[in-house]
Design a protein around this motif. Structure first.
Motif, PDB file in Angstrom:
ATOM      1  N   ARG A 162      47.846  73.680  33.459  1.00 66.10           N
ATOM      2  CA  ARG A 162      46.501  74.254  33.436  1.00 66.10           C
ATOM      3  C   ARG A 162      46.302  75.279  34.545  1.00 66.10           C
ATOM      4  NH1 ARG A 162      42.286  69.798  34.241  1.00 66.10           N
ATOM      5  NH2 ARG A 162      41.220  71.127  35.727  1.00 66.10           N
TER       6      ARG A 162
ATOM      7  N   GLU B 161      43.382  76.446  37.152  1.00 64.93           N
ATOM      8  CA  GLU B 161      42.090  76.024  37.691  1.00 64.93           C
ATOM      9  C   GLU B 161      40.984  77.051  37.373  1.00 64.93           C
ATOM     10  OE1 GLU B 161      41.889  72.938  38.736  1.00 64.93           O
ATOM     11  OE2 GLU B 161      39.723  73.309  38.849  1.00 64.93           O
TER      12      GLU B 161
ATOM     13  N   GLN C 169      39.827  76.805  33.872  1.00 62.80           N
ATOM     14  CA  GLN C 169      38.981  75.626  33.679  1.00 62.80           C
ATOM     15  C   GLN C 169      37.553  75.894  34.171  1.00 62.80           C
ATOM     16  OE1 GLN C 169      39.883  72.839  32.089  1.00 62.80           O
ATOM     17  NE2 GLN C 169      41.939  73.623  31.734  1.00 62.80           N
ATOM     18  N   GLU C 170      37.462  76.556  35.311  1.00 61.75           N
ATOM     19  CA  GLU C 170      36.133  76.852  35.868  1.00 61.75           C
ATOM     20  C   GLU C 170      35.334  77.761  34.936  1.00 61.75           C
ATOM     21  OE1 GLU C 170      36.902  78.418  39.777  1.00 61.75           O
ATOM     22  OE2 GLU C 170      37.559  76.458  40.508  1.00 61.75           O
TER      23      GLU C 170
ATOM     24  N   LEU D 106      35.784  78.094  31.714  1.00 65.07           N
ATOM     25  CA  LEU D 106      35.429  77.333  30.515  1.00 65.07           C
ATOM     26  C   LEU D 106      34.211  76.469  30.764  1.00 65.07           C
ATOM     27  CD1 LEU D 106      38.773  76.010  28.941  1.00 65.07           C
ATOM     28  CD2 LEU D 106      37.204  77.728  28.017  1.00 65.07           C
ATOM     29  N   ALA D 107      34.183  75.848  31.951  1.00 61.58           N
ATOM     30  CA  ALA D 107      33.104  74.916  32.273  1.00 61.58           C
ATOM     31  C   ALA D 107      31.743  75.596  32.242  1.00 61.58           C
ATOM     32  CB  ALA D 107      33.368  74.291  33.642  1.00 61.58           C
ATOM     33  N   LYS D 108      31.709  76.883  32.594  1.00 63.22           N
ATOM     34  CA  LYS D 108      30.393  77.538  32.607  1.00 63.22           C
ATOM     35  C   LYS D 108      30.126  78.381  31.350  1.00 63.22           C
ATOM     36  CE  LYS D 108      31.800  81.386  35.627  1.00 63.22           C
ATOM     37  NZ  LYS D 108      31.578  82.141  36.827  1.00 63.22           N
ATOM     38  N   THR D 109      30.923  78.168  30.294  1.00 55.98           N
ATOM     39  CA  THR D 109      30.755  78.947  29.069  1.00 55.98           C
ATOM     40  C   THR D 109      30.614  78.032  27.858  1.00 55.98           C
ATOM     41  OG1 THR D 109      32.411  80.408  30.061  1.00 55.98           O
ATOM     42  CG2 THR D 109      31.714  80.913  27.818  1.00 55.98           C
TER      43      THR D 109
END
Ligand code: ZN
Ligand code: ZN
Length: 575
Positions: free
Chosen positions: A75, A77, A80-81, A83-86
């Motif tokens: 992955r 990082e 991932q960040e 993705l987390a806010k979208t």
């Protein structure tokens, strides 16, 4: 190789960054790196282990670190960040033409739209036209784009489905307890694009196979699961259905699920005329309602009084009549191919040397290959000026000497892919073309011209006695670019008259001539050839996709120029 996986992730990073209105240069850097890694001829993991990531053009320090992070940990990082806010559906909206990242973000903020369905509803309820800078026209255009997008995304390229099918079959075969397993549907008929993937199997304990199927690592979502069937989603949008059926009716079920619908309608009519009712699972004799089961597809056809019809022909394009008359063609097979008449090398935009391409083709069992690099008009693809083409012809002679010393029974033909310019003239003078063993001519520019203009360009190339082959004759890119306007009948008539060969280009997104045109060409007495248009050694393998099209076009070995030996090929080319 993880190259495609890594490239996919970098493309996604670029999209996410775009959505969050990040720095343009950063976005471009990600997509550039993704493109470079996608076309990298060697394994990215190896390049990473040997600390050579930054030697890939377009890969800087920051991206190299991310690639390394992914290869080590699975992955990234930063990804991932993002993705987390979208909201997950939002990225997809960028693919609706006319919707830039700013607009998508505004739609999200003002109307709380998070996916395609919500966007469509909002547009239908006229909520979008009231937003700043939108208005009724843009709203209507958004609806049109959504329609186009839906049409596009419902089918995938055959070449995208193929590795998925192969993975699933190998995985399930590895479970044991399977008797038959095969893909059915449009995939089995080898259509250029495929809808859902259908897999049929017979098994001793069906529920175990179904359970293994839904647990496969590539499965992202399970839509439905029962004792003998299941539907799953892989690669975000691709639906795969598995059905486990009774061994005794496997042939009938396979015939049914292979389709096409049109072919099956005709087959059922024919069965009725002969006193049978054909259903999904059996053939029922109407006189005594006796059910007949067939585990082999051949036996279903035989019971109706027909010879076996290859899946690629089952489109109701005359195959039933031909079967009844006993005139079905003996279809071309991949092993019939003896060479490739349109490949590129590092002399233009290819990525391998002439000798590397020759060795790779030889390893495939070919006898010959024609190196056809671009002509000067295609500056962007490193087209060769006349002097350079002459040098290349000499270089090919040297490579042939080298191959002879190696004891290889293999010949490299000196060729060119000469551009048919916007005014219809060819990009080299006739004297130079005459020095090439193979001249492939094709249209790359002026694709928007009228049908009359483009047809005229193609015919004037066909009438040039130096031109042997017309490559990718319609210019289409499946799902991306419509074919140019061309009177194909007139082109084929000219090809038949001048004995010019028409190409089936095997690039999985081109595949033109398509099946229908290839069949028409054959019927008009036009010779065809199937070429990979490979830009590296690996792409030589794309030949199989062209062979699929040829089979769907009813072509036999004798219809295909490069299914003939070098000797026969040369006698045709010198004519
Ligand atoms: Zn081309
Ligand atoms: Zn080409």
């Amino acid at each position: 190789m993880k190259n495609r996986e890594v490239a996919g992730l970098l493309y996604e990073m670029a999209e996410l960054l775009e959505l969050h209105a990040e720095n343009r240069f950063k976005i471009i850097a990600f997509s550039k790196a993704a493109r470079a890694i996608e076309s990298l001829p060697e394994d990215i993991s190896l390049v990473c282990r040997e600390k050579r990531l930054q030697s890939i053009s377009g890969v800087g320090k920051a991206i190299a670190q991310k690639v390394e992070e992914y290869l080590k940990t699975g992955r990234i990082e930063a990804h991932q960040e993002l993705l987390a806010k979208t909201p997950p559906g939002l990225v997809k909206l960028l693919q609706i033409s006319g919707l830039g990242p700013k607009t998508v973000f505004m739609l999200h903020e003002k109307l709380n739209i998070t996916n395609l369905e919500e966007l469509e509803t909002a547009a239908r309820e006229h909520r979008i036209r009231r937003l700043p800078r939108m208005g009724p026209t843009r709203e209507t255009n958004i609806l049109k784009s959504i329609e186009r997008y839906k049409k596009r995304s419902t089918r995938i390229l055959y070449s995208t489905a193929e590795p998925i099918v192969n993975d699933i079959l190998a995985y399930l075969r590895g479970m044991g307890g399977l008797e038959h397993i095969t893909a059915a549907g449009s995939f089995r008929r080898a259509r250029e694009t495929v809808g859902d993937i259908d897999i049929l199997a017979t098994a001793i304990r069906p529920e175990e196979i179904v359970a293994a199927f839904v647990r496969m690592p590539l499965v992202e979502e399970v839509l439905a699961q029962g004792p003998t069937k299941a539907s799953v989603i892989v690669q975000e949008t691709i639906q795969v259905d598995l059905r486990i059926v009774e061994h005794q009716s496997f042939g009938t079920v396979l015939q049914y699920f292979t389709g096409s619908k049109e072919h099956n309608v005709r087959l059922r009519q024919l069965a009725l005329n002969r006193g049978y009712s054909l259903s999904e699972y059996s053939l029922t004799r109407l006189t005594d309602s006796q059910d007949l089961f067939y585990d082999r597809e051949e036996d279903v056809y035989a019971a109706i009084g027909l010879p076996y019809i290859a899946p690629e022909m089952r489109e109701d394009r005359g195959e039933i009549e031909a079967a009844l008359r006993g005139t079905l063609p003996r279809l071309l097979e991949p092993k019939d191919m003896r060479g490739d008449l349109h490949v590129h090398s590092d002399w233009s935009d290819g990525r391998a040397s002439i000798l590397e391409m020759a060795h790779a083709a030889q390893a495939l069992g070919y006898e010959y290959i024609a190196l056809c690099d671009h002509s000067p008009s295609i500056g962007i693809a490193g087209g060769l000026d006349p002097e350079k083409l002459e040098k290349k012809i000499e270089a090919i002679a040297a490579v042939n000497k080298e191959l002879e010393l190696e004891g290889a029974n293999f010949t490299v033909l000196a060729g060119t892919e000469v551009d048919i310019k916007a005014d219809g003239r060819l990009d080299y003078v006739d004297d130079l073309l005459a020095r090439c063993d193979v001249v492939v001519a094709s249209v790359h520019m002026g694709l928007q011209q009228t049908e009359r203009a483009i047809t005229g360009r193609l015919i004037s190339a066909i009438e040039n006695e130096n031109v042997d082959i017309i490559a990718h004759p319609t210019g289409r890119i499946i799902d991306q670019r419509e074919p140019y306007e061309v009177d194909m009948q007139a082109v084929l008539r000219a090809a038949a008259r001048t004995k010019t060969v028409m190409e089936i280009n095997s690039h999985p997104s081109r595949l033109d001539l398509n099946d229908v045109n290839a069949k028409a060409a054959k019927e008009m007495g036009v010779m065809l050839c199937i070429n990979s248009d490979a830009h590296d050694a690996k792409q030589l393998l794309n030949m199989k996709y062209g062979v699929n099209v040829a089979r769907r076009g009813w072509l036999e070995k004798k219809d295909v120029l490069n299914a003939s030996s070098l000797k026969d090929l040369l006698s045709v080319l010198r004519r």
